[in-house]
Design an enzyme around this catalytic site. Sequence first.
Site, PDB file in Angstrom:
ATOM      1  N   ARG A  89     -25.862-125.502  41.723  1.00  0.00           N
ATOM      2  CA  ARG A  89     -25.194-126.551  41.498  1.00  0.00           C
ATOM      3  C   ARG A  89     -23.799-126.571  42.025  1.00  0.00           C
ATOM      4  O   ARG A  89     -22.835-127.516  41.866  1.00  0.00           O
ATOM      5  CB  ARG A  89     -24.891-126.690  40.065  1.00  0.00           C
ATOM      6  N   ASP A 142     -26.358-102.440  56.713  1.00  0.00           N
ATOM      7  CA  ASP A 142     -26.578-101.245  56.489  1.00  0.00           C
ATOM      8  C   ASP A 142     -27.555-100.831  55.253  1.00  0.00           C
ATOM      9  O   ASP A 142     -27.521 -99.615  54.929  1.00  0.00           O
ATOM     10  CB  ASP A 142     -25.075-100.604  56.319  1.00  0.00           C
ATOM     11  N   ASP A 145     -18.145-103.497  60.393  1.00  0.00           N
ATOM     12  CA  ASP A 145     -17.184-103.082  59.525  1.00  0.00           C
ATOM     13  C   ASP A 145     -16.940-101.780  59.102  1.00  0.00           C
ATOM     14  O   ASP A 145     -16.726-101.459  58.001  1.00  0.00           O
ATOM     15  CB  ASP A 145     -17.541-104.023  57.916  1.00  0.00           C
ATOM     16  N   LEU A 202     -17.155-101.443  47.286  1.00  0.00           N
ATOM     17  CA  LEU A 202     -17.476-100.974  48.599  1.00  0.00           C
ATOM     18  C   LEU A 202     -16.036-101.349  49.569  1.00  0.00           C
ATOM     19  O   LEU A 202     -15.340-102.233  49.521  1.00  0.00           O
ATOM     20  CB  LEU A 202     -18.518-101.811  49.317  1.00  0.00           C
ATOM     21  N   GLY A 253     -15.467-101.079  53.325  1.00  0.00           N
ATOM     22  CA  GLY A 253     -16.229-101.006  54.670  1.00  0.00           C
ATOM     23  C   GLY A 253     -17.339-100.233  54.707  1.00  0.00           C
ATOM     24  O   GLY A 253     -17.820 -99.782  53.858  1.00  0.00           O
TER      25      GLY A 253
HETATM   26 ZN   LIG Z   1     -13.705-107.470  54.723  1.00  0.00          ZN
END
Ligand SMILES: [Zn+2]
Length: 394
Positions: free
Chosen positions: A241, A262, A288, A321, A323
Site C-alpha cells: 500500500r 555480496d 560499495d 553495515l 559498505g
Molecule cells: Zn551508501
Amino acid sequence: MSATVVHASRILTPDEEISDAIIVVEGRRITAIGHRDEIRIPEGATDYVATGMTVVPGFVDVHIHGAGGHDVMEGNARALDRITSAVAQHGTTSIVATTVTAPVEATCHSLEGIARYIRAHENPDEAGDNRPLRAEILGIHLEGPFISKARRGVHPPDAIAKPAVETLDKFVKAADGLVKIVTLAAELPGAGSLIESAVAAKIVAALGHTDANYDQARAAIQAGARHAVHFYNAMRPFSHRDPGIIGAILTDPEVTAEIIADGVHVAGAAIQVLIGCKGYDAVILASDAIAATGMPDGNYRLGDFEVTVKDGVARNGEGKLAGSTLTLDRALREVVALGVPLREAVRMATVLPARRLGVAGKKGIIAVGADADLVALTPDLRVAGVMTRGAGLA
Ligand SMILES: [Zn+2]
C-alpha cells in the site's frame, strides 16, 4: 609501437560472443578484434594466450569508497595508487571514486586531491609496457551530504545537508568538473532543483539513502534522476500500500539500479525480483567497497569514522553495515550463481555502468577504438589476467 595480441577461447564484447578470438592492442587501445582467421597479426607482437578462458571487458565500478587499506577521501596519490591497484587485481579497470558524507570543506579538500590525481593520469604513455596495473578513475561520485537522516546508514548525521545547488557547484568546482554522480534523497526540499542542475551539468542524479514515498520518487525521476544507489539498502522499505521509492524504481525502465551482490547486503531472491521487474538492462553491479577490500579483517576508516570488518563484513559501532569488501569479480560469480547468464552478468559490470556514465564505446566494451581494458576469466570465473589501458595481462 609494439602490439599485444590476446588469443582467447572466447570473448564476450559483451554484446557479442566470438569464439577462437583475437584481440589486437596497440598503445592504450584495441585496434582489431575478430575470429582468428579474420585478423592480421602485426609483426613483432607479444602474444597472450588465454586458452580455455573467456576474455571480457574490464569492470566499471560506479560506487567504491576504497580498497587496499585506503579511502578515496584521503585524496592523495599514495592512497589512490593503492586503491586503483588493489581493485585492478580483481578485474576492475575503471572506478568512480565515491565520497562519504563529511563537512563541506573536508569534502572539497578530498575532491581537489582526487581531481588532481585524475588529471595527472588521464593520458598515460602510449607504451603500456612499464605502466603499473591500475584502474582508471573516471570521475567522482558524491554519496552525501544530500541524504536522508532517517536512511543515512553509517553516514555521520552532523554533516548531512539539504540539497543546495550552491553546495553542489562548490563541489563541482573543487573537483575540476569531474563529478559524475550525485546521490540524493528525493524527498528533501530542494531535491528537484538539485537534480535539474546536476542533469544540466551532465552529472548523473542518483537516488539513494532516501525515505521517499512513491510520489516523491516519481517527481525526482520526472526531474531527471536516472540511477538508484545500492538498491534496497538505505531506502524506505516496499509495502503493497506504500510502494515508496522501491516501487517507483522497479516500475521505471529508464532508471538503472545498482546492487551490492555480496550475499550480505541483499538476499538473492530480492536481486531476482529486481531483475524480474526491470530486466537485465537496468541492473548494475557495484561494490560499495571500503578500505578493507583486499585486506584482512580489522579496523578501518571510512571517511572520518571507524568501521570494523569481521569475516569480510564491514559494520560501524552500532552494528550497521558500512559498505562492503566486495570486488566485482565476486559480484559476477554471485549473480551467475543466482542463475543470471554469464553474458548478462558481464554486461551488468561493464557496458551498462559505462553507458550510465556516458563513456560507452570507450569503457566496458571490447571494440576497435575502445580502451584496452580486458579481463581473462577462468571457467569458474576467477580472474587470471587483467589489462588496463594497454598495460598488464602478459
Ligand atoms: Zn551508501
